[in-house]
Write an enzyme that holds these catalytic residues in place. Structure first.
Site, PDB file in Angstrom:
ATOM      1  CE1 TYR A 498      -2.536  -3.179   0.894  1.00 23.43           C
ATOM      2  CE2 TYR A 498      -2.520  -2.581   3.092  1.00 23.43           C
ATOM      3  CZ  TYR A 498      -2.966  -3.913   2.056  1.00 23.43           C
ATOM      4  OH  TYR A 498      -3.690  -4.857   2.293  1.00 23.43           O
ATOM      5  CG  HIS A 499       3.987   1.810   0.915  1.00 20.39           C
ATOM      6  ND1 HIS A 499       5.048   1.089   1.439  1.00 20.39           N
ATOM      7  CD2 HIS A 499       3.444   2.164   2.077  1.00 20.39           C
ATOM      8  CE1 HIS A 499       5.029   1.159   2.682  1.00 20.39           C
ATOM      9  NE2 HIS A 499       3.911   1.653   3.047  1.00 20.39           N
ATOM     10  N   PRO A 500       1.634   3.277  -3.090  1.00 18.21           N
ATOM     11  CG  PRO A 500      -0.709   3.936  -3.763  1.00 18.21           C
ATOM     12  CD  PRO A 500       0.149   3.275  -2.538  1.00 18.21           C
TER      13      PRO A 500
END
Length: 581
Positions: A498-500
């Site tokens: 969850y680090h776009p």
């Protein structure tokens, strides 16, 4: 183009501001509050979601009920099917509401490596080297270890964002750190200090055992007992439940923002600038919905092309990770059992009394930065040790497994690149997200190395003496010799952490969306300030860097309008109130 859509009716001119910031996430809260420190200007901060005053936000273990589920505070997106993951889509939670993803994340405070930012500068992003951005990290931070002092060269002691040591670290978190040392990795007491490599306990964005999201840091004025947006600075208006439909652009200049609120379409006018801070998925979506982006793609959705920018939505990068689980019969770990529920009930009472214990845990208490091979100059894998079994695909339900622990291993600087596209011209529809995970073979090689490193740590005495058995990873052969089995495991179980970032990349080449001043190319009065501007993904969690970007963006904007730099003003957070429109 003026559009009406789902349940919207009538169009009115609602208000006029000097600045309009779209998105009250990690960067948006910072840039809006800093701009509002100049009382001669007015600032509107627009957020599509609700207020953040909710126990699932402020109680740390509340993230278990928000991060994996769609709801008022989570967009809960899914990607397109990923061929590199055997056709599986990837789940992509994104924060919705004041604080954005800082309201649902794991609260781990990491900045990344010095080299990450120096690489940005090397790519032409002047002013974004590590020495340039470190003052903004320090300015935003109130580190518990240095509270009230700014003498430490790495940390701030009086900024709005509280960063703390865990109040009551779990015994298994200490076990993990000991096991990592037994496996040959050095101890590191500060991942954000002079050296990143090693194993240790994470610092977290908490204060007195409660989550300290970006809204608490920059909007609420530090008042936990009265979290309402009132009684503060009258020049900062925070509008919740306000869906931005498009940026209004006339004569190649951003003039305002069209929103729908309570079923009414309204136009907010911006005298000076519009700042988009909607994150790696929604910032490019808003640009494209406004007529800025790849011309052919925009036309295919019936959108008039105002500025052809082929880089909008491209360059999507994310941390792909794989999880190794171990089932252990201990109520020190989270899990499903009658004994576990009794333990959690007592921990809830403990938390109510003094904000400590398991309820104050962020689950991901310990970790490490390691190298997949010794020849590397800096770590390329991050480990995140979690005090619960995590749901890899094909694993039995956690309710059937009881208690245990897990460890993420993820690629810090992936080579795979994807993109974000429109599904429709309406911002209320989810965008099409395709990270193209494992399209670069090197990423698979790094994850295979990560699995081996995690299993090596799990095998050390500090963890092994607690017993238990691994799930799904016990057939890799002696010394993890079955390479094919490990590679198949990664493709079957890897997913996003969850680090776009990267979809409105900063730079100077033809694919750059914004310049080093964060100005959108070809459009006056329009900037992007959030993780989407990162040209390359930093080596660590992205919340602290997003806040840094918001801090720096405010200075860039103020300098452009010949105002006193924020560095010369009182740097306490601006308060806010809700504008009635």
């Amino acid at each position: 183009m003026t559009r009406r859509g789902k349940n919207a009716h009538s169009t009115t001119i609602a208000a006029e501001y000097d600045y309009i910031v779209v998105g009250a996430g990690s960067a948006g809260c910072a840039v809006a509050a800093r701009l509002a420190e100049d009382l001669s200007v007015t600032v509107a901060l627009l957020e599509v979601g609700p207020h953040d005053h909710h126990m699932t936000v402020w109680m740390p273990i509340g993230l278990a009920g928000t991060v994996r589920k769609p709801g008022p505070r989570n967009f809960a997106y899914h990607t397109e099917s990923q061929s590199g993951l055997h056709g599986r889509p990837s789940f992509q939670p994104r924060g919705r509401g004041l604080g954005g993803s800082s309201s649902i994340n794991g609260m781990v405070y990491i900045r990344g490596h010095r080299n990450d930012y120096d690489e940005w500068a090397r790519l032409g992003c002047t002013g974004w080297g590590f020495d340039d951005v470190l003052p903004y990290f320090r300015r935003s931070e109130c580190n518990q270890r240095h509270a009230g002092s700014n003498e430490n060269p790495w940390h701030g002691g009086d900024g709005p964002l509280h960063v703390s040591d865990l109040r009551t670290p779990n015994p298994f978190s200490h076990r993990f750190v000991q096991a990592a040392q037994q496996a040959g990795f050095p101890l590191n007491a500060d991942f954000n200090g002079e050296e990143q490599e090693g194993a240790g306990l994470y610092q977290v964005t908490q204060y007195n055992g409660e989550r300290w999201n970006a809204a608490r840091a920059y909007l609420h004025g530090g008042n936990a007992k009265d979290p309402g947006l009132n009684g503060g600075r009258p020049n900062l208006h925070v509008l919740t439940d306000a869906q931005a439909l498009r940026v209004v652009i006339e004569d190649k200049r951003a003039r305002g923002v069209s929103i729908v609120r309570a079923g009414v379409v309204q136009t907010l006018q911006a005298r000076r600038e519009v700042v988009i801070s909607c994150g790696a998925f929604n910032s490019p979506q808003l640009l494209m919905a406004s007529g800025v982006g790849p011309a052919e793609h925009l036309r295919s959705h019936g959108i008039d092309v105002i500025q052809h920018l082929p880089g909008v939505g491209e360059n999507l990068q994310d941390h792909l990770d794989v999880i190794v689980n171990k089932q252990v019969k201990s109520t020190d770990l989270f899990g499903y059992s009658s004994r576990g529920f009794l333990r959690l009930a007592s921990e809830m009472w403990r938390y109510r009394r003094n904000r400590s214990g398991m309820v104050a845990s962020n689950f991901a208490e310990a970790g490490a930065f390691v190298k997949s091979r010794p020849s590397l100059a800096i770590p390329d894998i991050q480990l995140v040790f979690v005090l619960a079994l995590l749901g890899n695909s094909n694993m039995a339900k956690r309710s059937e497994l009881g208690h245990g622990y897990s460890c993420h291993a993820y690629v810090l600087r992936p080579e795979s690149r994807g993109h974000v596209r429109l599904r429709s011209a309406d911002m209320r529809d989810a965008p099409s997200i395709d990270p193209r995970f494992l399209s670069a073979e090197a990423d698979l090689d790094t994850l295979v190395a990560g699995v081996r490193i995690v299993r090596r740590i799990f095998a050390q005495q500090a963890l092994a003496e607690a017993g238990g058995k691994e799930l799904l990873t016990d057939d890799f052969g002696p010394d993890d010799s079955n390479e094919d089995a490990i590679r198949a495991f990664v493709r079957s179980h890897a997913d996003s952490v969850y680090h776009p970032v990267g979809t409105c990349q900063m730079g100077i080449d033809e694919m750059a969306v914004v310049d080093p001043q964060l100005r959108v190319r070809g459009i006056e009065g329009l900037r992007v300030a959030d993780a989407s501007i990162m040209p390359t993904l930093i080596g660590g969690n992205t919340n602290a860097p997003a806040i840094m970007i918001g801090e720096k963006a405010a200075d860039l904007i103020r300098a452009a309008h010949r105002q006193t730099p924020a560095s010369e003003l009182n740097l306490r957070p601006a308060y806010a109130h809700d504008a009635q429109t």
